[in-house]
Scaffold this motif. Structure first.
Motif, short mmCIF file in Angstrom:
data_model
loop_
_atom_site.label_atom_id
_atom_site.label_comp_id
_atom_site.label_asym_id
_atom_site.label_seq_id
_atom_site.Cartn_x
_atom_site.Cartn_y
_atom_site.Cartn_z
N SER A 44 -6.95 6.69 3.51
CA SER A 44 -8.36 7.09 3.61
C SER A 44 -8.50 8.61 3.57
CB SER A 44 -8.98 6.55 4.89
OG SER A 44 -9.02 5.16 4.88
N PRO A 70 -6.89 -1.71 3.97
CA PRO A 70 -8.19 -1.06 4.15
C PRO A 70 -8.30 -0.18 5.39
CG PRO A 70 -8.41 -3.47 4.21
CD PRO A 70 -6.98 -3.16 3.95
N LYS A 71 -7.42 -0.37 6.35
CA LYS A 71 -7.49 0.41 7.59
C LYS A 71 -6.48 1.56 7.62
CE LYS A 71 -9.26 -3.45 10.21
NZ LYS A 71 -9.09 -4.38 11.33
N LEU A 103 -5.90 1.22 -0.80
CA LEU A 103 -6.84 0.82 0.25
C LEU A 103 -7.31 -0.63 0.10
CD1 LEU A 103 -8.92 4.09 0.68
CD2 LEU A 103 -7.62 2.88 2.46
N ARG A 104 -7.23 -1.15 -1.10
CA ARG A 104 -7.56 -2.57 -1.29
C ARG A 104 -6.56 -3.45 -0.54
NH1 ARG A 104 -8.15 -3.71 -7.50
NH2 ARG A 104 -8.50 -5.83 -6.72
N SER A 107 -7.38 4.34 -4.12
CA SER A 107 -8.34 3.24 -3.96
C SER A 107 -7.64 1.89 -4.02
CB SER A 107 -9.42 3.31 -5.04
OG SER A 107 -10.17 4.49 -4.90
N SER A 134 0.81 -1.22 0.00
CA SER A 134 0.00 0.00 0.00
C SER A 134 0.84 1.27 0.00
CB SER A 134 -0.95 0.00 1.20
OG SER A 134 -0.22 0.01 2.41
#
Length: 190
Positions: free
Chosen positions: A180, A174-175, A170-171, A167, A143
């Protein structure tokens, strides 16, 4: 990207899933590399000693550490130079040694990510983007590479591409608060 392994005889790079040097399923062809490595391996005056591996790793670590210190003190151009030296040193590894590809890939991923951050901090967004792009190609599921790429694209006002990169990051994480927040900022401008 499919994973690679060294064959059981230690002489060839193959796809991990099918253990083939040319694999249509994994879309990999290591035959040219394997031929070159075999030629180099059988040329005694070109084959380095095992000491090469022992000296390169600590040198790269020292350059990276010095680059990190320069970055922390906002000396971004100096940190870029140190990361670049470490990258060049990593590329000097003899690629016919077992697992050299994996070592170089891991080193380059981290070094290019750090250099991307330094370029970004120095407002060289194009160079930051290029390094971020390379990180995502070397280690697609990391990420941090997507974060570097998204930040640079956003700074270059390529917001739709930045949104896609954030995006994607974030895959894989995700946290991630940083991703974000970045994605939210990007979407506000769209």
């Amino acid at each position: 990207m499919a994973s690679i392994i060294i064959s059981t005889d230690g002489d060839r790079v193959c796809c991990q899933s099918h253990q083939k040097e040319t694999c249509d399923v994994c879309d990999m062809d290591w035959s040219h590399h394997n031929d070159l490595a075999a030629t180099l391996k059988n040329t005694p005056e070109l084959t380095p000693t095992d000491n090469t591996q022992c000296t390169i790793t600590p040198q790269i670590a020292r350059l990276k550490e010095r680059g990190n210190k320069q970055f922390e003190t906002h000396h971004y151009a100096e940190s870029v130079q140190l990361y670049t030296q470490a990258i060049q040193l990593s590329f000097s590894r003899p690629l016919w040694q077992p697992f050299a590809f994996q070592v170089v890939r891991e080193e380059l991923t981290a070094l290019l990510s750090h250099r991307s951050a330094a370029y970004f901090a120095d407002q060289n967004y194009i160079a930051a983007y290029i390094d971020g792009e390379m990180v995502t190609r070397l280690k697609r599921d990391w990420s941090t590479g997507w974060l570097r790429k998204a930040k640079a694209l956003f700074a270059l006002q390529r917001t739709k591409e930045a949104e896609t990169a954030a995006s994607m990051g974030l895959r894989f994480a995700p946290k991630s608060d940083e991703l974000s927040t970045l994605l939210s900022d990007i979407q506000k401008t769209l």
